[in-house]
Scaffold this active site. Structure first.
Site, PDB file in Angstrom:
ATOM      1  N   LYS A   1      -4.348  -2.619   1.176  1.00  0.00           N
ATOM      2  CA  LYS A   1      -4.585  -4.050   0.984  1.00  0.00           C
ATOM      3  C   LYS A   1      -3.519  -4.694   0.108  1.00  0.00           C
ATOM      4  O   LYS A   1      -3.080  -5.814   0.377  1.00  0.00           O
ATOM      5  CB  LYS A   1      -5.979  -4.276   0.378  1.00  0.00           C
ATOM      6  CG  LYS A   1      -7.110  -3.939   1.338  1.00  0.00           C
ATOM      7  CD  LYS A   1      -8.475  -4.181   0.708  1.00  0.00           C
ATOM      8  CE  LYS A   1      -9.596  -3.857   1.695  1.00  0.00           C
ATOM      9  NZ  LYS A   1     -10.932  -4.061   1.095  1.00  0.00           N
TER      10      LYS A   1
ATOM     11  N   LYS B   1     -11.001  -0.238  14.875  1.00  0.00           N
ATOM     12  CA  LYS B   1     -12.357  -0.406  14.393  1.00  0.00           C
ATOM     13  C   LYS B   1     -12.778  -1.874  14.483  1.00  0.00           C
ATOM     14  O   LYS B   1     -11.983  -2.777  14.223  1.00  0.00           O
ATOM     15  CB  LYS B   1     -12.428   0.066  12.936  1.00  0.00           C
ATOM     16  CG  LYS B   1     -13.784  -0.095  12.272  1.00  0.00           C
ATOM     17  CD  LYS B   1     -13.706   0.371  10.822  1.00  0.00           C
ATOM     18  CE  LYS B   1     -15.017   0.125  10.093  1.00  0.00           C
ATOM     19  NZ  LYS B   1     -14.925   0.555   8.669  1.00  0.00           N
TER      20      LYS B   1
ATOM     21  N   LYS C   1     -14.445  -7.436  10.460  1.00  0.00           N
ATOM     22  CA  LYS C   1     -14.294  -8.865  10.189  1.00  0.00           C
ATOM     23  C   LYS C   1     -12.881  -9.204   9.751  1.00  0.00           C
ATOM     24  O   LYS C   1     -12.373 -10.292  10.046  1.00  0.00           O
ATOM     25  CB  LYS C   1     -15.282  -9.299   9.106  1.00  0.00           C
ATOM     26  CG  LYS C   1     -16.714  -9.474   9.586  1.00  0.00           C
ATOM     27  CD  LYS C   1     -16.866 -10.682  10.472  1.00  0.00           C
ATOM     28  CE  LYS C   1     -18.330 -10.925  10.815  1.00  0.00           C
ATOM     29  NZ  LYS C   1     -18.485 -12.079  11.731  1.00  0.00           N
TER      30      LYS C   1
END
Length: 358
Positions: free
Chosen positions: A128, A220, A223
């Site tokens: 991230k 996967k 969201k």
């Protein structure tokens, strides 16, 4: 002088069932199909076999920039969905993380036991932060796994032998590293300050299904990564939900067969169908032999609608009664706080903090 506190959650450890702790972020307006089949449906079944603690982790949700009103609304929507899916506040402790302040307090204690390099090796943080850059990466994101460890260890039963003293954490592969850090920190605390925490165990609930993106079946369902057409929301309107299934990526040919390498799209749809209906993939292959993709998708779309339409209706009804939701959350926070307070009494005493006295 008052006596030293007993080990955490001693009263809860008396039962014969193991404890389970799991949480989910309120970072979207709806949970999605992957959340439901991968975790949430199993939460419902586990409330009858475990001493279950389920948490909407709003402290984790603020590691990225957010709108306060949206977070507050999404937290209520998350709780309403959990109840609509079948969680019973009398059988499971359902609560919001920020309403139990001991989560943040234990996270600080554990952060003082965590090496900087140890935290920096967490793959989710590296992934991230590499996308966001240092300017968009917060210290909260860096310490996220330590707060997650606190979430788990705060509900540690009394250390000892026996099934009833187990602490289980449902995890996917992407969270295994964080659970290993939790176990390491529990061991480190126990070694320095005395036996306090039971080491949590990874638990993959039976029936959990790995669901991928409808448009990119090698990725996967998520969201943060999926396109709107690649994800099915639990609270989605029936029309768009049906269209997404009908437009899901399939593969060359028309045979409805399971083949992860050559037919990733159809394989994903078969997994969804199998998990929702409780029918084996082999039986589905026989059922749709020679039928082609069209009929298969049509039937799957109806099954998805039949599953989620009642959940959507119950969720909306619960959201119309905000006072009831507030009562549920107050009840859950009270139950969670009883365990959390006992744990922190022990932690404070063993770390060497001065008590407030009686």
């Amino acid at each position: 002088m008052s006596e030293a506190p007993s080990t955490p959650a001693a009263a809860d450890a008396a039962g014969a069932v193991p404890r389970v702790l799991s949480g989910i972020q309120p970072t979207a307006d709806s949970f999605h199909l992957g959340n439901y089949l991968g975790a949430l449906r199993q939460w419902v079944s586990m409330q009858d076999t475990h001493d279950a603690y389920y948490c909407v982790v709003d402290l984790h949700a603020i590691t990225i920039e957010h709108d306060p009103a949206t977070l507050r609304r999404r937290t209520k929507v998350a709780v309403a969905q959990l109840l609509a899916m079948g969680l019973d506040p009398d059988r499971a402790t359902v609560f919001v993380q920020s309403q139990v302040p001991e989560h943040a307090e234990l996270a600080w204690v554990l952060s003082c036991l965590t090496g900087f390099g140890e935290a920096g090796r967490m793959t989710q943080f590296k992934d991230k932060s590499s996308k966001q850059g240092t300017g968009g990466t917060t210290v909260g994101l860096f310490t996220y796994p330590i707060l997650q460890a606190a979430d788990i260890l705060l509900y540690s039963p009394e250390p000892g032998e026996g099934e009833g003293r187990a602490l289980r954490v449902p995890v996917g592969e992407d969270q295994r590293q964080h659970l290993e850090l939790t176990r390491t920190l529990a061991q480190r605390f126990n070694h320095r300050f005395g036996e306090t925490f039971v080491l949590p165990e990874a638990h993959i609930p039976p029936g959990a299904a790995k669901i991928t993106d409808l448009q990119e079946p090698d990725a996967k369902m998520s969201k943060s990564a999926s396109s709107p057409q690649g994800i099915i929301d639990v609270l989605e309107e029936p029309g768009p939900m049906r269209k997404k299934i009908m437009r899901a990526v399939t593969d060359t040919g028309s045979e409805v067969v399971y083949d992860e390498e050559k037919k990733a799209g159809v394989t994903n749809l078969l997994r969804i169908y199998s998990a929702l209906e409780g029918t084996s993939v082999a039986d589905l292959e026989r059922r749709y032999e020679g039928a082609g993709y069209g009929q298969f998708k049509k039937d799957l779309a109806q099954l998805v609608l039949d599953t989620f339409t009642p959940i959507r209706e119950r969720t909306l009804k619960l959201l119309d009664d905000e006072a009831r939701l507030d009562r549920v959350l107050a009840h859950g926070a009270g139950r969670a706080s009883e365990v959390a307070a006992r744990t922190m009494d022990v932690v404070r005493d063993r770390v060497g903090f001065v008590g407030r006295g009686s």
